[in-house]
Enzyme design. Structure first.
Site, PDB file in Angstrom:
ATOM      1  N   ASN A  41       0.234  -7.616  -1.167  1.00  0.00           N
ATOM      2  CA  ASN A  41       1.630  -7.055  -1.656  1.00  0.00           C
ATOM      3  C   ASN A  41       2.788  -7.859  -0.872  1.00  0.00           C
ATOM      4  O   ASN A  41       2.666  -9.153  -0.844  1.00  0.00           O
ATOM      5  CB  ASN A  41       1.762  -5.417  -1.618  1.00  0.00           C
ATOM      6  CG  ASN A  41       1.712  -4.805  -0.334  1.00  0.00           C
ATOM      7  OD1 ASN A  41       0.478  -4.776   0.125  1.00  0.00           O
ATOM      8  ND2 ASN A  41       2.513  -4.122   0.019  1.00  0.00           N
ATOM      9  N   ASP A  42       3.776  -7.191  -0.175  1.00  0.00           N
ATOM     10  CA  ASP A  42       4.756  -7.880   0.398  1.00  0.00           C
ATOM     11  C   ASP A  42       4.633  -9.215   1.055  1.00  0.00           C
ATOM     12  O   ASP A  42       3.768  -9.401   2.008  1.00  0.00           O
ATOM     13  CB  ASP A  42       5.549  -6.981   1.279  1.00  0.00           C
ATOM     14  CG  ASP A  42       5.619  -5.638   0.978  1.00  0.00           C
ATOM     15  OD1 ASP A  42       5.283  -5.278  -0.147  1.00  0.00           O
ATOM     16  OD2 ASP A  42       6.005  -4.694   1.968  1.00  0.00           O
TER      17      ASP A  42
END
Ligand code: DQQ
Length: 461
Positions: A19-20
């Site tokens: 993710n991020d």
């Protein structure tokens, strides 16, 4: 069988969940991308910092995991998001260390080796054990973003005030390990900007300060907001605000590269169920990095980095005269499209369709409707099913005077990044059911001023 939903020119690790973006930095000339990574599966759990490196922000090499949880330490439950700074030649990573159920979120530091490959977490973590009491809650306190100013180091952290809304908290330090809380620099209103702010970025752009916030508002599960203003005596005075991207572009992280460009990175979430992610064996990709700038009204502008253009292969150019049919001769699921439309009284809707089935019934319509001044992304599957998102995405888009509509569309497997006139961005995910659902159409050939389509090369060849 080839997974034609898997992007070929956006970065994603070989397998599992990402993710991020975390701690993006240009270090000794090379771009290092760290990111939230689960080494054990394609679902959000076991957060580590994964690591990849690139010379050009287009081609990537996946490196060993950079930062892992330490048993019995404040980061035992996961290494959540953060950033990296250059401390006079020593790389320092700031991240949120969490316990098993994420109910304790603390700000931590790690120091990297000279090549950024190995990292040692600080024995005296955490640096900041909890949010200030006036937040009225202790659970949500994460994603440190650190920068150096003339008078010391500063950090902003995402949080929330119970019963009020999201809050961005400002801290200061002389030595990067001892931090003093100063004040919030921005407090939202739950109904308008969401109950919690994640992944703040705060930086100077030209002579203004820009605050980016990732928040959960509206229909989608994530929206990145921006605020432009002044920063005086540790207080932020926002003057202009907008939506940076209302689509699947989330947890944005920016940094200044060695050319002095402010580069924006982001996670492109999936738009399908976790079961589908697990079946595919991968989840999450990184957006094509964008250069940020401000226009004369201090609105935030975004342009994909020119480096991505080295991936452009066969080029197809169409002029108003050469376009007679809606269905184009060019097709594919890895395309870079640049289209300009002449707005006039003869037409209300303008745009393109991509990832279309041969009969044209299924696919993605990217449309600007001048009557309601809105940019939309509409996804049509053969049948509406619970496994894929198909709600209509949209953002207001106002064209000034005789301004033409400019669309940049980066299509890659299941990823679609749409930016209109460098300032309105609606990122989407769409999973074609068949590999020949790759046709490109124009909605109305007569209003196209110019159209360029490049077939994009895979970064893994
Ligand atoms: N993702 C991280 C958090 C952050 C969130 C956890 C945003 O640090 O708030 O994986 O997507």
């Amino acid at each position: 069988m080839t997974d034609f939903n898997r992007p070929t020119y956006h970065y994603l690790p070989a397998k599992n969940w990402m993710n991020d973006p975390n701690g993006v930095i240009q270090w000794k000339g090379r771009y290092h991308l760290f990111y939230q990574y689960n080494p054990h599966g394609a679902n959000h759990a076991n957060m580590h910092w994964g690591h990849a490196v690139s010379d050009d922000m287009a081609h990537w090499e996946e490196l060993p995991i950079a930062i892992s949880p330490t048993p019995d330490a404040p980061d035992r439950g996961g290494i959540f998001s953060g950033c990296i700074v250059d401390d006079e030649g020593t790389p320092r990573a700031f991240y949120t260390g969490v316990n098993e159920d994420y109910s304790i979120q603390t700000q931590c530091i790690a120091t990297g080796s000279n090549d950024l490959v190995t990292w040692e977490t600080y024995a005296d973590n955490p640096l900041i054990p909890a949010p200030p009491v006036e937040m009225g809650q202790t659970r949500d306190f994460r994603d440190p973003f650190v920068w150096r100013a003339d008078d010391g180091w500063y950090m902003v952290v995402g949080s929330r005030i119970e019963g009020v809304g999201g809050a961005i908290l400002l801290y200061r330090s002389d030595n990067l390990t001892d931090w003093i809380y100063l004040n919030p620099i921005y407090i939202g209103e739950a109904a308008r900007t969401g109950i919690m702010f994640e992944c703040p970025n705060f930086f100077k752009l030209d002579d203004k300060w820009v605050l980016l916030i990732s928040s959960h508002i509206g229909h989608t599960t994530g929206t990145v907001l921006y605020f432009v203003g002044d920063f005086v005596d540790h207080k932020f005075i926002p003057q202009v605000e907008g939506v940076l991207d209302s689509g699947y572009h989330y947890a944005s992280l920016s940094h200044e590269d060695e050319k002095g460009r402010r580069i924006l990175w982001a996670w492109l979430r999936e738009g399908r169920t976790v079961d589908q992610d697990i079946k595919a064996g991968w989840s999450g990709i990184q957006a094509i990095p964008r250069i940020l700038s401000l226009d004369s009204q201090n609105r935030l502008l975004m342009t994909p980095v020119p480096e991505v253009e080295i991936l452009r292969g066969q080029h197809h150019h169409f002029s108003a005269q050469s376009l007679t049919d809606k269905q184009l001769s060019v097709s594919g699921l890895s395309l870079d499209i640049s289209a300009t439309f002449a707005i006039n009284d003869s037409a209300d809707i303008y745009g393109m369709r991509v990832a279309c089935s041969p009969d044209g019934k299924h696919g993605v319509t990217i449309v600007y409707d001048r009557r309601i001044e809105t940019l939309q992304v509409q996804r049509v599957y053969a049948q509406s099913d619970a496994e894929h998102d198909d709600y209509i995405q949209g953002l207001p888009h106002h064209l000034e005077g005789d301004e033409q509509l400019e669309l940049r569309i980066l299509l890659d497997g299941s990823a679609i990044e749409v930016i209109a006139n460098h300032r309105t961005s609606v990122t989407s995910r769409y999973y074609p059911a068949q590999s020949d659902h790759h046709h490109v159409q124009v909605i109305n050939p007569t209003v196209i001023a110019s159209l360029d389509i490049w077939e994009m090369q895979s970064i893994w060849d």
